[in-house]
Scaffold this motif. Structure first.
Motif, PDB file in Angstrom:
ATOM      1  N   VAL A 124       0.799  -1.220   0.000  1.00 31.59           N
ATOM      2  CA  VAL A 124       0.000   0.000   0.000  1.00 31.59           C
ATOM      3  C   VAL A 124       0.834   1.273   0.000  1.00 31.59           C
ATOM      4  CG1 VAL A 124      -1.998  -1.122   1.066  1.00 31.59           C
ATOM      5  CG2 VAL A 124      -0.291  -0.002   2.514  1.00 31.59           C
ATOM      6  N   HIS A 125       2.153   1.138  -0.047  1.00 28.39           N
ATOM      7  CA  HIS A 125       3.001   2.330  -0.104  1.00 28.39           C
ATOM      8  C   HIS A 125       4.220   2.011  -0.953  1.00 28.39           C
ATOM      9  CE1 HIS A 125       4.889   6.068   0.973  1.00 28.39           C
ATOM     10  NE2 HIS A 125       3.853   6.383   1.738  1.00 28.39           N
ATOM     11  N   SER A 126       4.516   2.886  -1.893  1.00 28.07           N
ATOM     12  CA  SER A 126       5.598   2.608  -2.831  1.00 28.07           C
ATOM     13  C   SER A 126       6.983   2.845  -2.261  1.00 28.07           C
ATOM     14  CB  SER A 126       5.430   3.462  -4.094  1.00 28.07           C
ATOM     15  OG  SER A 126       5.491   4.844  -3.769  1.00 28.07           O
ATOM     16  N   ARG A 127       7.114   3.670  -1.224  1.00 27.74           N
ATOM     17  CA  ARG A 127       8.446   4.053  -0.760  1.00 27.74           C
ATOM     18  C   ARG A 127       8.751   3.782   0.694  1.00 27.74           C
ATOM     19  NH1 ARG A 127      10.289   9.717  -3.374  1.00 27.74           N
ATOM     20  NH2 ARG A 127       9.710   9.241  -5.505  1.00 27.74           N
ATOM     21  N   HIS A 128       7.837   4.028   1.574  1.00 29.71           N
ATOM     22  CA  HIS A 128       8.162   4.063   2.998  1.00 29.71           C
ATOM     23  C   HIS A 128       7.844   2.750   3.701  1.00 29.71           C
ATOM     24  CE1 HIS A 128       7.316   8.592   2.430  1.00 29.71           C
ATOM     25  NE2 HIS A 128       8.507   8.256   1.981  1.00 29.71           N
ATOM     26  N   ARG A 129       8.705   2.413   4.642  1.00 34.71           N
ATOM     27  CA  ARG A 129       8.539   1.196   5.429  1.00 34.71           C
ATOM     28  C   ARG A 129       8.867   1.485   6.889  1.00 34.71           C
ATOM     29  NH1 ARG A 129       7.023   0.483   1.079  1.00 34.71           N
ATOM     30  NH2 ARG A 129       7.573  -1.075  -0.455  1.00 34.71           N
ATOM     31  N   VAL A 130       8.257   0.710   7.758  1.00 33.20           N
ATOM     32  CA  VAL A 130       8.622   0.725   9.164  1.00 33.20           C
ATOM     33  C   VAL A 130       9.597  -0.429   9.358  1.00 33.20           C
ATOM     34  CG1 VAL A 130       7.807   0.382  11.524  1.00 33.20           C
ATOM     35  CG2 VAL A 130       6.465   1.774   9.927  1.00 33.20           C
ATOM     36  N   ARG A 131      10.776  -0.087   9.807  1.00 35.95           N
ATOM     37  CA  ARG A 131      11.828  -1.080  10.007  1.00 35.95           C
ATOM     38  C   ARG A 131      12.043  -1.272  11.507  1.00 35.95           C
ATOM     39  NH1 ARG A 131      16.953   0.978   7.578  1.00 35.95           N
ATOM     40  NH2 ARG A 131      15.890   0.491   5.651  1.00 35.95           N
ATOM     41  N   THR A 132      12.214  -2.525  11.908  1.00 36.27           N
ATOM     42  CA  THR A 132      12.553  -2.815  13.296  1.00 36.27           C
ATOM     43  C   THR A 132      14.061  -2.649  13.448  1.00 36.27           C
ATOM     44  OG1 THR A 132      10.727  -4.372  13.454  1.00 36.27           O
ATOM     45  CG2 THR A 132      12.451  -4.545  15.140  1.00 36.27           C
ATOM     46  N   GLU A 133      14.452  -1.703  14.280  1.00 40.49           N
ATOM     47  CA  GLU A 133      15.867  -1.415  14.506  1.00 40.49           C
ATOM     48  C   GLU A 133      16.434  -2.262  15.642  1.00 40.49           C
ATOM     49  OE1 GLU A 133      17.879   1.134  12.867  1.00 40.49           O
ATOM     50  OE2 GLU A 133      16.240   0.906  11.426  1.00 40.49           O
ATOM     51  N   VAL A 175      12.277  -0.804  18.949  1.00 34.72           N
ATOM     52  CA  VAL A 175      12.705   0.478  18.401  1.00 34.72           C
ATOM     53  C   VAL A 175      12.456   0.391  16.905  1.00 34.72           C
ATOM     54  CG1 VAL A 175      14.616   2.063  18.035  1.00 34.72           C
ATOM     55  CG2 VAL A 175      14.423   0.837  20.207  1.00 34.72           C
ATOM     56  N   LEU A 176      11.598   1.273  16.426  1.00 41.17           N
ATOM     57  CA  LEU A 176      11.200   1.275  15.018  1.00 41.17           C
ATOM     58  C   LEU A 176      11.730   2.517  14.331  1.00 41.17           C
ATOM     59  CD1 LEU A 176       7.464   0.273  15.550  1.00 41.17           C
ATOM     60  CD2 LEU A 176       9.369  -1.247  14.990  1.00 41.17           C
ATOM     61  N   ALA A 177      11.947   2.408  13.033  1.00 37.49           N
ATOM     62  CA  ALA A 177      12.337   3.552  12.212  1.00 37.49           C
ATOM     63  C   ALA A 177      11.440   3.583  10.985  1.00 37.49           C
ATOM     64  CB  ALA A 177      13.800   3.444  11.798  1.00 37.49           C
ATOM     65  N   HIS A 178      10.990   4.759  10.614  1.00 40.40           N
ATOM     66  CA  HIS A 178      10.183   4.959   9.406  1.00 40.40           C
ATOM     67  C   HIS A 178      11.158   5.412   8.329  1.00 40.40           C
ATOM     68  CE1 HIS A 178       6.634   7.136   7.339  1.00 40.40           C
ATOM     69  NE2 HIS A 178       6.578   5.847   7.071  1.00 40.40           N
ATOM     70  N   VAL A 179      11.396   4.593   7.335  1.00 39.41           N
ATOM     71  CA  VAL A 179      12.457   4.840   6.364  1.00 39.41           C
ATOM     72  C   VAL A 179      11.923   4.809   4.936  1.00 39.41           C
ATOM     73  CG1 VAL A 179      14.228   3.865   7.892  1.00 39.41           C
ATOM     74  CG2 VAL A 179      13.097   2.400   6.218  1.00 39.41           C
ATOM     75  N   SER A 180      12.742   5.340   4.030  1.00 42.56           N
ATOM     76  CA  SER A 180      12.404   5.312   2.610  1.00 42.56           C
ATOM     77  C   SER A 180      13.194   4.210   1.922  1.00 42.56           C
ATOM     78  CB  SER A 180      12.721   6.655   1.957  1.00 42.56           C
ATOM     79  OG  SER A 180      12.447   6.584   0.569  1.00 42.56           O
ATOM     80  N   GLU A 181      12.544   3.539   1.028  1.00 39.58           N
ATOM     81  CA  GLU A 181      13.204   2.524   0.212  1.00 39.58           C
ATOM     82  C   GLU A 181      13.896   3.149  -0.995  1.00 39.58           C
ATOM     83  OE1 GLU A 181      12.990  -1.112   0.712  1.00 39.58           O
ATOM     84  OE2 GLU A 181      12.622  -0.220   2.671  1.00 39.58           O
ATOM     85  N   ARG A 182      13.566   4.407  -1.297  1.00 40.92           N
ATOM     86  CA  ARG A 182      14.103   5.051  -2.502  1.00 40.92           C
ATOM     87  C   ARG A 182      14.486   6.492  -2.220  1.00 40.92           C
ATOM     88  NH1 ARG A 182      10.043   4.978  -6.971  1.00 40.92           N
ATOM     89  NH2 ARG A 182       8.458   3.950  -5.774  1.00 40.92           N
TER      90      ARG A 182
END
Length: 146
Positions: A98-107, A115-122
């Motif tokens: 549902v989103h082309s770029r952003h992901r929530v990553r488990t840090e 600890v989560l980070a909201h990051v861009s794939e591109r």
């Protein structure tokens, strides 16, 4: 027609519903929606308008309003997770669609925390309003789950 850089139209619908409950304007987007997707720049423009007019704290609060959302199959599936960690894992799988770029990553994970980070794939990173909307959404889902 597929939207190249997209976000979830359902998530934008939740933003609109929260604004309507609060009797605030600015619920329109700049471009027409295409089924379950909306152009990423239209979602960003909407969140910027909200943040500029009412502050970033409102964007976070709008995310937590997922607690008030009516039945939705995706929300129902997320809330069916046996633990909070599982809910986050389900979110991470769903967001790929549902989103082309952003992901929530488990840090990092601990015995009682994540600890989560909201990051861009591109390239470009998510804007502050996008970070706060997703943080609020995850908190609201976890609260609704109990």
């Amino acid at each position: 027609m597929e939207v190249e850089d997209h976000a979830s139209a359902a998530l934008v619908g939740l933003v609109r519903a929260s604004l309507a409950r609060r009797r605030l304007g600015g619920t329109e987007t700049d471009r027409a929606e295409t089924g379950p997707l909306i152009a990423l720049d239209a979602k960003r423009a909407l969140l910027r308008r909200i943040a500029d007019a009412h502050g970033l704290a409102l964007v976070y609060a709008i995310g937590t309003d997922i607690r008030l959302a009516p039945f939705d199959p995706i929300v129902h599936m997320l809330l069916g997770a046996p633990t909070g960690r599982d809910l986050i894992g389900r979110w991470q799988r769903v967001e790929r669609y549902v989103h082309s770029r952003h992901r929530v990553r488990t840090e990092r994970t601990g015995a009682r925390d994540l600890v989560l980070a909201h990051v861009s794939e591109r390239g470009d990173r998510p804007e502050p309003a996008e970070d706060l909307l997703i943080a609020g959404l995850l908190v609201g889902l976890l609260e609704r789950r109990g």
